[in-house]
Design a protein around this motif. Structure first.
Motif, mmCIF file in Angstrom:
data_model
loop_
_atom_site.group_PDB
_atom_site.id
_atom_site.type_symbol
_atom_site.label_atom_id
_atom_site.label_comp_id
_atom_site.label_asym_id
_atom_site.label_seq_id
_atom_site.Cartn_x
_atom_site.Cartn_y
_atom_site.Cartn_z
ATOM 1 N N GLY A 17 0.801 -1.316 -0.102
ATOM 2 C CA GLY A 17 -0.100 -0.017 0.090
ATOM 3 C C GLY A 17 0.738 1.305 0.003
ATOM 4 O O GLY A 17 1.973 1.236 0.499
ATOM 5 N N GLN A 18 0.308 2.353 -0.528
ATOM 6 C CA GLN A 18 1.126 3.617 -0.634
ATOM 7 C C GLN A 18 0.288 4.574 -0.401
ATOM 8 O O GLN A 18 -1.101 4.674 -0.625
ATOM 9 C CB GLN A 18 1.996 3.682 -1.874
ATOM 10 C CG GLN A 18 1.015 3.954 -3.143
ATOM 11 C CD GLN A 18 2.036 4.243 -4.257
ATOM 12 O OE1 GLN A 18 3.081 4.202 -4.044
ATOM 13 N NE2 GLN A 18 1.239 4.574 -5.512
ATOM 14 N N GLY A 71 5.532 9.169 9.954
ATOM 15 C CA GLY A 71 6.576 8.238 9.463
ATOM 16 C C GLY A 71 5.799 6.693 9.048
ATOM 17 O O GLY A 71 6.599 5.965 8.627
ATOM 18 N N LEU A 72 4.572 6.746 9.467
ATOM 19 C CA LEU A 72 4.044 5.240 9.197
ATOM 20 C C LEU A 72 2.385 5.575 8.883
ATOM 21 O O LEU A 72 1.857 6.127 10.036
ATOM 22 C CB LEU A 72 4.211 4.399 10.347
ATOM 23 C CG LEU A 72 3.611 3.005 10.062
ATOM 24 C CD1 LEU A 72 4.611 2.395 8.925
ATOM 25 C CD2 LEU A 72 3.744 2.010 11.364
ATOM 26 N N PRO A 73 2.187 5.070 7.710
ATOM 27 C CA PRO A 73 0.793 5.533 7.442
ATOM 28 C C PRO A 73 -0.164 4.369 8.009
ATOM 29 O O PRO A 73 -0.588 3.335 7.734
ATOM 30 C CB PRO A 73 0.558 5.209 5.738
ATOM 31 C CG PRO A 73 2.033 4.360 5.474
ATOM 32 C CD PRO A 73 2.923 4.777 6.595
ATOM 33 N N ILE A 74 -0.490 4.570 9.141
ATOM 34 C CA ILE A 74 -1.427 3.453 10.085
ATOM 35 C C ILE A 74 -2.582 2.997 9.465
ATOM 36 O O ILE A 74 -2.753 2.057 9.504
ATOM 37 C CB ILE A 74 -1.722 4.076 11.480
ATOM 38 C CG1 ILE A 74 -0.297 4.403 12.241
ATOM 39 C CG2 ILE A 74 -2.621 3.052 12.111
ATOM 40 C CD1 ILE A 74 0.673 3.420 12.464
ATOM 41 N N LYS A 75 -3.164 4.091 8.755
ATOM 42 C CA LYS A 75 -4.493 3.626 8.109
ATOM 43 C C LYS A 75 -4.291 2.486 7.057
ATOM 44 O O LYS A 75 -4.906 1.600 6.769
ATOM 45 C CB LYS A 75 -5.215 4.814 7.678
ATOM 46 C CG LYS A 75 -6.634 4.589 7.094
ATOM 47 C CD LYS A 75 -7.251 5.842 6.598
ATOM 48 C CE LYS A 75 -8.686 5.739 6.227
ATOM 49 N NZ LYS A 75 -9.206 6.876 6.063
ATOM 50 N N LEU A 77 -1.458 0.600 6.760
ATOM 51 C CA LEU A 77 -0.919 -0.593 7.567
ATOM 52 C C LEU A 77 -2.247 -1.546 8.007
ATOM 53 O O LEU A 77 -2.262 -2.640 7.642
ATOM 54 C CB LEU A 77 -0.174 -0.262 8.336
ATOM 55 C CG LEU A 77 0.607 -1.586 9.305
ATOM 56 C CD1 LEU A 77 1.287 -2.613 8.378
ATOM 57 C CD2 LEU A 77 1.557 -1.001 10.212
ATOM 58 N N LYS A 78 -3.082 -0.943 8.498
ATOM 59 C CA LYS A 78 -4.390 -1.662 9.205
ATOM 60 C C LYS A 78 -5.180 -2.246 7.912
ATOM 61 O O LYS A 78 -5.580 -3.467 7.844
ATOM 62 C CB LYS A 78 -5.110 -0.736 9.849
ATOM 63 C CG LYS A 78 -4.684 -0.234 11.369
ATOM 64 C CD LYS A 78 -5.745 0.651 12.024
ATOM 65 C CE LYS A 78 -5.240 0.813 13.325
ATOM 66 N NZ LYS A 78 -6.182 1.707 14.142
ATOM 67 N N SER A 79 -5.172 -1.699 6.701
ATOM 68 C CA SER A 79 -6.094 -2.219 5.931
ATOM 69 C C SER A 79 -5.352 -3.387 5.179
ATOM 70 O O SER A 79 -6.011 -4.407 4.565
ATOM 71 C CB SER A 79 -6.324 -1.207 4.697
ATOM 72 O OG SER A 79 -5.224 -0.890 4.033
ATOM 73 N N LEU A 80 -4.003 -3.298 5.257
ATOM 74 C CA LEU A 80 -3.226 -4.505 4.556
ATOM 75 C C LEU A 80 -3.204 -5.780 5.491
ATOM 76 O O LEU A 80 -2.965 -6.970 5.374
ATOM 77 C CB LEU A 80 -1.777 -4.056 4.365
ATOM 78 C CG LEU A 80 -1.717 -3.017 3.160
ATOM 79 C CD1 LEU A 80 -0.102 -2.465 3.269
ATOM 80 C CD2 LEU A 80 -2.070 -3.386 2.168
ATOM 81 N N LEU A 81 -3.363 -5.486 6.949
ATOM 82 C CA LEU A 81 -3.423 -6.660 8.220
ATOM 83 C C LEU A 81 -4.599 -7.128 7.823
ATOM 84 O O LEU A 81 -5.122 -8.080 8.111
ATOM 85 C CB LEU A 81 -2.845 -6.070 9.604
ATOM 86 C CG LEU A 81 -1.481 -5.290 9.458
ATOM 87 C CD1 LEU A 81 -1.221 -4.632 10.768
ATOM 88 C CD2 LEU A 81 -0.591 -6.559 9.114
#
Length: 81
Positions: A17-18, A71-75, A77-81
């Motif tokens: 994701g980006q 530093g980290l796109p939390i939203k 990252l959550k969608s990828l997990l």
């Protein structure tokens, strides 16, 4: 523009994701910049500023996710997990 990508390896597959975030800064005086350098030590930060720093008031507009800038796109990252 701040582009940031994350990759998660799950179930034998890569999930990527980006996000892009656009920052518009206020016009700053030399004195404001020097004071920030003196008090907040920006050279150990990506982009040489910490948008999350206390009293950081140099941003005019943020278009996108502020977590991406920190530093980290939390939203994402959550969608990828």
């Amino acid at each position: 523009m701040i582009p940031l990508a994350v990759c998660v390896y799950r179930d034998n597959e890569y999930h990527i994701g980006q996000e892009k975030t656009y920052i518009t800064f206020k016009n700053l005086s030399v004195e404001q910049i020097e004071e920030y350098i003196e008090n907040y030590k920006p050279f150990d930060k990506a982009g040489s500023y910490g948008i999350q720093d206390e009293n950081f008031d140099f941003v005019k507009e943020i278009e996108g996710n502020i977590d991406n800038v920190i530093g980290l796109p939390i939203k994402t990252l959550k969608s990828l997990l």
